[in-house]
Scaffold this motif. Structure first.
Motif, short mmCIF file in Angstrom:
data_model
loop_
_atom_site.label_atom_id
_atom_site.label_comp_id
_atom_site.label_asym_id
_atom_site.label_seq_id
_atom_site.Cartn_x
_atom_site.Cartn_y
_atom_site.Cartn_z
N ASP A 1 22.20 30.35 51.90
CA ASP A 1 22.80 30.00 53.17
C ASP A 1 23.88 28.93 52.99
N MET A 2 23.89 28.32 51.81
CA MET A 2 24.84 27.25 51.51
C MET A 2 24.89 27.06 50.00
N VAL A 3 26.06 26.70 49.48
CA VAL A 3 26.20 26.41 48.04
C VAL A 3 26.88 25.06 47.87
N ILE A 4 26.24 24.20 47.08
CA ILE A 4 26.79 22.89 46.74
C ILE A 4 26.98 22.85 45.23
N ALA B 1 17.90 8.10 60.35
CA ALA B 1 17.90 9.21 61.31
C ALA B 1 17.79 10.54 60.60
N VAL B 2 18.44 10.61 59.43
CA VAL B 2 18.41 11.84 58.65
C VAL B 2 16.98 12.20 58.26
N ILE B 3 16.19 11.17 57.89
CA ILE B 3 14.81 11.42 57.51
C ILE B 3 14.05 12.04 58.67
N ASN C 1 18.42 15.32 41.51
CA ASN C 1 18.07 14.36 42.54
C ASN C 1 18.25 14.96 43.93
N LEU C 2 19.37 15.66 44.11
CA LEU C 2 19.64 16.31 45.40
C LEU C 2 18.62 17.39 45.69
N CYS C 3 18.24 18.13 44.68
CA CYS C 3 17.24 19.19 44.85
C CYS C 3 15.92 18.61 45.35
N GLY C 4 15.52 17.48 44.78
CA GLY C 4 14.28 16.85 45.21
C GLY C 4 14.33 16.41 46.66
N LYS C 5 15.45 15.87 47.09
CA LYS C 5 15.60 15.41 48.47
C LYS C 5 15.54 16.60 49.44
N LEU C 6 16.23 17.67 49.09
CA LEU C 6 16.26 18.85 49.95
C LEU C 6 14.88 19.50 50.05
N THR C 7 14.20 19.61 48.94
CA THR C 7 12.87 20.21 48.92
C THR C 7 11.90 19.39 49.77
N ILE D 1 25.35 13.19 49.73
CA ILE D 1 25.53 14.65 49.84
C ILE D 1 24.45 15.23 50.74
N PHE D 2 23.22 14.78 50.54
CA PHE D 2 22.09 15.23 51.36
C PHE D 2 22.34 14.94 52.84
N ALA D 3 22.79 13.73 53.13
CA ALA D 3 23.06 13.36 54.52
C ALA D 3 24.15 14.24 55.12
N GLY D 4 25.16 14.58 54.31
CA GLY D 4 26.21 15.47 54.79
C GLY D 4 25.70 16.87 55.10
N ILE D 5 24.78 17.35 54.28
CA ILE D 5 24.17 18.67 54.50
C ILE D 5 23.39 18.68 55.81
N VAL D 6 22.57 17.67 56.02
CA VAL D 6 21.77 17.59 57.24
C VAL D 6 22.67 17.47 58.46
#
Length: 228
Positions: free
Chosen positions: A122-125, A16-18, A74-80, A219-224
């Protein structure tokens, strides 16, 4: 090494996140790209670096700074890929302090704050690894700034996602933290301690690339979840 997978329910959430991420890309200018002008700016801070290795693995001696960087990349790639504008404070194994002379740690922290301010985050991780004298302590722990409702909301989203990992050692709750990186912005910010390098089992997991990828996915899923 055993491959670590999320529970079936979490896998469904990930799917669903995707879809949600694609929708976010459409909302912010129709581009699933970090160049989308109106996309949320998320700063990913890989803690420590350079001569400041952070804590070290009790068994392997692995540097916290190296694990932080791997998860952050890894997180940066997912967010981008999802259409967010992802900005990394530290992109290499080097620190941000310039010359390694007296006061380097404060200079390093101030440089991170400057990056956060300059990009209008807008957010800092902030990604870290934990260490404790009691070697039995395990699991991921998220910290947020006292009095920040948005920070607490983000911390809850990320912590819930980390807790949902099939091999989550312990289901923790977010805690208030008095840390420099949480004071760098009025936007929601969290410190994610991904596990304890003082615990042999956590250390083994944290050194595994598959597990690092799963941490970044959580972490990515939590951000979304926070944005949606």
């Amino acid at each position: 090494m055993k491959l670590f997978t999320v529970k079936r329910g979490v896998a469904a959430i990930a799917a669903a996140v995707i879809l949600i991420s694609a929708a976010i890309g459409a909302v912010y200018g129709g581009l699933a790209s970090a160049e989308a002008k109106n996309a949320p700016v998320i700063v990913i801070d890989a803690g420590h670096g350079g001569i400041d290795a952070g804590v070290r693995g009790k068994v392997s001696g692995v540097k916290e700074s190296d694990i932080n960087l791997a998860i952050a990349r890894n997180l940066c790639g997912k967010l981008t890929s999802a259409g967010f504008c992802a900005v990394m404070t530290r992109k290499s194994q080097a620190g941000l302090y310039g010359l390694p002379v007296k006061g380097f740690k404060l200079r390093d922290m101030k440089k991170r704050r400057q990056i956060i301010e300059d990009c209008g985050a807008d957010m800092v991780i902030s990604v870290h690894q934990n260490f404790y004298s009691d070697g039995s302590r395990r699991g991921a722990q998220v910290f947020f700034k006292k009095g920040s409702d948005s920070g607490k909301k983000l911390a809850l989203c990320v912590q819930d996602s980390l807790n949902a990992m099939e091999n989550a050692a312990k289901k923790n709750i977010p805690l208030i933290g008095d840390y420099y990186m949480l004071e760098c912005t009025q936007s929601p910010s969290v410190i994610v301690e991904c596990g304890f390098l003082s615990n042999a089992e956590d250390e083994k997991l944290l050194c595994d690339e598959t597990y690092q990828t799963q941490l970044s996915s959580a972490i990515f899923a939590g951000i979304v979840q926070y944005f949606t």
